[in-house]
Design a protein around this motif. Sequence first.
Motif, PDB file in Angstrom:
ATOM      1  N   GLY A  93       7.594 -33.706 -18.110  1.00  0.00           N
ATOM      2  CA  GLY A  93       6.453 -32.584 -17.836  1.00  0.00           C
ATOM      3  C   GLY A  93       7.649 -32.547 -15.709  1.00  0.00           C
ATOM      4  N   ARG A  94       7.995 -33.932 -15.691  1.00  0.00           N
ATOM      5  CA  ARG A  94       8.980 -34.555 -14.213  1.00  0.00           C
ATOM      6  C   ARG A  94      10.016 -33.794 -14.336  1.00  0.00           C
ATOM      7  NH1 ARG A  94       3.387 -34.832 -14.874  1.00  0.00           N
ATOM      8  NH2 ARG A  94       4.378 -32.615 -14.397  1.00  0.00           N
ATOM      9  N   VAL A  95      10.390 -34.643 -16.381  1.00  0.00           N
ATOM     10  CA  VAL A  95      11.605 -34.025 -16.083  1.00  0.00           C
ATOM     11  C   VAL A  95      12.167 -32.583 -15.453  1.00  0.00           C
ATOM     12  CG1 VAL A  95      13.392 -34.379 -17.289  1.00  0.00           C
ATOM     13  CG2 VAL A  95      11.869 -36.535 -17.300  1.00  0.00           C
ATOM     14  N   LEU A  96      11.299 -31.709 -16.491  1.00  0.00           N
ATOM     15  CA  LEU A  96      11.163 -30.942 -16.403  1.00  0.00           C
ATOM     16  C   LEU A  96      11.233 -29.651 -14.415  1.00  0.00           C
ATOM     17  CD1 LEU A  96       9.421 -29.244 -19.620  1.00  0.00           C
ATOM     18  CD2 LEU A  96      12.227 -29.036 -19.400  1.00  0.00           C
ATOM     19  N   GLU A  97      10.448 -29.906 -14.157  1.00  0.00           N
ATOM     20  CA  GLU A  97      10.532 -29.834 -12.900  1.00  0.00           C
ATOM     21  C   GLU A  97      11.438 -30.350 -11.367  1.00  0.00           C
ATOM     22  OE1 GLU A  97       5.701 -30.001 -12.837  1.00  0.00           O
ATOM     23  OE2 GLU A  97       6.780 -31.542 -11.605  1.00  0.00           O
ATOM     24  N   LYS A  98      12.310 -31.705 -11.774  1.00  0.00           N
ATOM     25  CA  LYS A  98      13.514 -32.098 -11.466  1.00  0.00           C
ATOM     26  C   LYS A  98      14.668 -31.433 -11.635  1.00  0.00           C
ATOM     27  CE  LYS A  98      11.149 -36.205  -9.380  1.00  0.00           C
ATOM     28  NZ  LYS A  98      10.992 -37.458 -10.229  1.00  0.00           N
ATOM     29  N   MET A  99      14.979 -31.296 -13.068  1.00  0.00           N
ATOM     30  CA  MET A  99      15.663 -31.016 -13.622  1.00  0.00           C
ATOM     31  C   MET A  99      16.098 -29.992 -14.559  1.00  0.00           C
ATOM     32  SD  MET A  99      19.315 -32.987 -15.160  1.00  0.00           S
ATOM     33  CE  MET A  99      20.320 -32.010 -16.249  1.00  0.00           C
ATOM     34  N   PRO A 100      15.127 -28.944 -14.754  1.00  0.00           N
ATOM     35  CA  PRO A 100      15.174 -27.530 -15.787  1.00  0.00           C
ATOM     36  C   PRO A 100      16.627 -27.592 -16.608  1.00  0.00           C
ATOM     37  CG  PRO A 100      15.293 -26.730 -13.965  1.00  0.00           C
ATOM     38  CD  PRO A 100      15.297 -28.190 -13.565  1.00  0.00           C
ATOM     39  N   GLN A 101      17.205 -27.396 -16.176  1.00  0.00           N
ATOM     40  CA  GLN A 101      18.711 -27.296 -16.684  1.00  0.00           C
ATOM     41  C   GLN A 101      18.548 -28.905 -18.315  1.00  0.00           C
ATOM     42  OE1 GLN A 101      18.682 -27.604 -13.768  1.00  0.00           O
ATOM     43  NE2 GLN A 101      20.005 -26.785 -12.730  1.00  0.00           N
ATOM     44  N   VAL A 102      18.132 -29.387 -18.031  1.00  0.00           N
ATOM     45  CA  VAL A 102      17.855 -30.441 -19.550  1.00  0.00           C
ATOM     46  C   VAL A 102      17.481 -30.000 -20.996  1.00  0.00           C
ATOM     47  CG1 VAL A 102      15.179 -31.337 -19.367  1.00  0.00           C
ATOM     48  CG2 VAL A 102      17.273 -32.366 -19.903  1.00  0.00           C
ATOM     49  N   VAL A 103      16.601 -29.063 -21.182  1.00  0.00           N
ATOM     50  CA  VAL A 103      16.652 -28.210 -22.131  1.00  0.00           C
ATOM     51  C   VAL A 103      18.075 -27.682 -22.482  1.00  0.00           C
ATOM     52  CG1 VAL A 103      14.227 -27.543 -20.900  1.00  0.00           C
ATOM     53  CG2 VAL A 103      16.562 -25.331 -21.234  1.00  0.00           C
ATOM     54  N   SER A 104      18.912 -27.256 -21.899  1.00  0.00           N
ATOM     55  CA  SER A 104      20.180 -26.421 -22.450  1.00  0.00           C
ATOM     56  C   SER A 104      21.319 -28.100 -22.604  1.00  0.00           C
ATOM     57  CB  SER A 104      21.197 -25.809 -21.788  1.00  0.00           C
ATOM     58  OG  SER A 104      19.851 -25.075 -21.484  1.00  0.00           O
ATOM     59  N   LEU A 105      21.012 -29.644 -22.562  1.00  0.00           N
ATOM     60  CA  LEU A 105      22.390 -30.632 -22.468  1.00  0.00           C
ATOM     61  C   LEU A 105      21.833 -30.972 -24.049  1.00  0.00           C
ATOM     62  CD1 LEU A 105      21.300 -32.841 -19.901  1.00  0.00           C
ATOM     63  CD2 LEU A 105      22.969 -31.301 -19.900  1.00  0.00           C
ATOM     64  N   SER A 106      22.890 -31.246 -24.656  1.00  0.00           N
ATOM     65  CA  SER A 106      23.271 -31.123 -26.429  1.00  0.00           C
ATOM     66  C   SER A 106      22.812 -32.802 -26.410  1.00  0.00           C
ATOM     67  CB  SER A 106      24.634 -31.188 -26.620  1.00  0.00           C
ATOM     68  OG  SER A 106      25.458 -31.734 -25.749  1.00  0.00           O
ATOM     69  N   GLN A 107      22.599 -33.225 -27.394  1.00  0.00           N
ATOM     70  CA  GLN A 107      22.400 -34.773 -27.617  1.00  0.00           C
ATOM     71  C   GLN A 107      23.117 -35.787 -27.365  1.00  0.00           C
ATOM     72  OE1 GLN A 107      20.299 -35.693 -31.325  1.00  0.00           O
ATOM     73  NE2 GLN A 107      20.594 -37.470 -31.706  1.00  0.00           N
ATOM     74  N   ALA A 108      24.436 -35.483 -27.388  1.00  0.00           N
ATOM     75  CA  ALA A 108      25.335 -36.746 -27.348  1.00  0.00           C
ATOM     76  C   ALA A 108      25.315 -37.093 -25.916  1.00  0.00           C
ATOM     77  CB  ALA A 108      26.550 -36.279 -28.172  1.00  0.00           C
ATOM     78  N   PRO A 109      25.921 -36.462 -25.315  1.00  0.00           N
ATOM     79  CA  PRO A 109      25.944 -36.601 -23.841  1.00  0.00           C
ATOM     80  C   PRO A 109      24.908 -37.012 -23.269  1.00  0.00           C
ATOM     81  CG  PRO A 109      26.443 -34.291 -24.038  1.00  0.00           C
ATOM     82  CD  PRO A 109      25.913 -34.496 -25.146  1.00  0.00           C
ATOM     83  N   ILE A 110      23.379 -36.794 -23.815  1.00  0.00           N
ATOM     84  CA  ILE A 110      22.270 -37.666 -23.331  1.00  0.00           C
ATOM     85  C   ILE A 110      22.569 -38.730 -23.877  1.00  0.00           C
ATOM     86  CG2 ILE A 110      19.783 -37.497 -23.273  1.00  0.00           C
ATOM     87  CD1 ILE A 110      19.539 -34.866 -23.189  1.00  0.00           C
ATOM     88  N   LEU A 111      22.587 -39.291 -24.945  1.00  0.00           N
ATOM     89  CA  LEU A 111      22.774 -40.930 -25.561  1.00  0.00           C
ATOM     90  C   LEU A 111      23.310 -41.673 -24.787  1.00  0.00           C
ATOM     91  CD1 LEU A 111      21.548 -40.138 -29.174  1.00  0.00           C
ATOM     92  CD2 LEU A 111      19.966 -40.392 -27.146  1.00  0.00           C
ATOM     93  N   LYS A 112      24.676 -40.995 -24.181  1.00  0.00           N
ATOM     94  CA  LYS A 112      26.174 -41.733 -23.886  1.00  0.00           C
ATOM     95  C   LYS A 112      25.537 -42.178 -22.784  1.00  0.00           C
ATOM     96  CE  LYS A 112      29.839 -39.769 -24.677  1.00  0.00           C
ATOM     97  NZ  LYS A 112      30.643 -38.959 -24.701  1.00  0.00           N
ATOM     98  N   HIS A 113      24.948 -41.078 -21.926  1.00  0.00           N
ATOM     99  CA  HIS A 113      24.624 -41.800 -20.329  1.00  0.00           C
ATOM    100  C   HIS A 113      23.619 -42.435 -20.356  1.00  0.00           C
ATOM    101  CE1 HIS A 113      26.987 -37.953 -19.469  1.00  0.00           C
ATOM    102  NE2 HIS A 113      26.510 -38.930 -18.310  1.00  0.00           N
ATOM    103  N   VAL A 114      22.414 -42.960 -21.505  1.00  0.00           N
ATOM    104  CA  VAL A 114      21.615 -43.648 -21.633  1.00  0.00           C
ATOM    105  C   VAL A 114      22.330 -45.358 -22.249  1.00  0.00           C
ATOM    106  CG1 VAL A 114      19.619 -44.294 -23.018  1.00  0.00           C
ATOM    107  CG2 VAL A 114      19.323 -42.070 -22.121  1.00  0.00           C
TER     108      VAL A 114
END
Length: 523
Positions: free
Chosen positions: A365-386
């Motif tokens: 919920g805190r993630v959504l509050e700070k960056m709601p655009q996260v719902v539209s990010l694809s899985q591959a870029p997220i895992l690459k940054h992690v």
Amino acid sequence: MKILAYTSLTKPGFLFSHPELSILNFHYTQFNPWTQTQSLGCKKIGLITRIQYSVSERMYASTASLDSSLTKPPTTHSSRKQGRASSLYSRPSLLEMKNERITNRIQVYEFLRGLGIVPDELDGLELPVSVDVMRERVDFLHKLGLTIEDINSYPLVLGCSVKKNMIPVLDFLGKLGVRKSTFTDFLSRYPQVLHSSVVVDLQPVVKYLQGMDIKPNDIPRVLERYPEVLGFKLDGTMSTSVAYLVGIGVARREIGGILTRNPEILGMRVGRVIKPFVEYLEWLGIPRLAVARLIERRPHILGFSLDDCVKPNVDLLLEFGVRKELLASVVAQYPEIIGIDLKPKLISQQHLFDSRIDVGHEDFGRVLEKMPQVVSLSQAPILKHVDYLKNCGFTLNQVKNMVVGCPQLLALNLDIMKLNFDYFQREMHRDLDDLVAFPAFFTYGLESTIRPRHQMVTKKCLKCSLGWLLNCTDEKFEQRMTYDSIDIEEMETEPSFDMKTLLKPREDESASDEDDDSDDEYI
């Protein structure tokens, strides 16, 4: 010699003569008063006879003299009528004309049914009198790319004349700049345009659009995107929707750009669509002027269905951990979140964050509050940054805290992140915990912000947090450089969205939606 004699004269119009008298033997031998009188009487009787013929509806042929009347048989009434009837133009009766029209319509209907067109809606519509003319219309529509299904969806188009309706309308659209390649889609969406008058219906709408500051070169694109606008009344929905937007604070100079990008707004009813949408965003906590700014930047949000999409999505955000008091901030940052198919995205992203970064329901919920655009990010870029953060030496728990503190990390350009991290290690010589405490460090430009500010602080021999160093405007930082000591109250740990940024007037259409104090660069 035989003498002509009259025995008696009973009525003026009837003459009796001796049956033995021959006209060939009639002649005078001498002057005789009595004979002359009789001759004059005969002429008088002949004149009377001619008058009677004229009065009796001219049914008897008059003669020049009594002799001709005696020798020529009279013309009968029936023969006279037959002569007249054969010489006049014969016109069909109303019943015959009606039966002919019915026969022609039946033939046209049979022709259309043979093509697969259902003519039921054509009853009462004036149609061509022959199958050949109807075939011409159907062939012309086929050349424009319309299928039988298209015609069946609006069969009234068959009532349009090729020469009188279709060609003038298409010529007008072509001269405006509407591409011929779009005619098929144009007519499929709005076939009623073929019924329009260029002068009465189409030209006034085009002039109205030009009066709304839509550039002439953009008029064709507007019509291609929303051809239905050609059927609107100038004093109806179009004028009221524009007037309402200006009334809530949308800049008049922005109207042309808004309508160019989303001409569908011209067809939206204020009372049913626009006004309820604006009032709902105000109820969420977004000031009306901020709503106006959102519409200027993203006018397509007016097309989001309030009952079918917006309200259900707001309820979903609450269900997935967003606090009610921050709903306005979430929508203001990413208005599209109230218009997309949100539930599957939220379920997918929450599962990913939980399984790969150990981010639970509340933290999500805190993630959504700070960056709601996260719902539209694809899985591959997220895992690459992690994976990159892990390779930098951060533990999974530290990565989790960094993502929760600044989810923008998951969308930044990795090359920019690497440059910032290299400078952090080589020049700043700080601990990784400083980045965990202020992960937004990666969102600032190295040359524009990080390097010059770090050099100034180093020169003054000040020790400060990354938040105190970076999370302020250039003017504020210059002021801080005059301090003898660091004020603890000013040591902000992370940036947050400020609704006031939406209330500032826009300088131009290309104004950035991002914070001026940040040089964020996203992938």
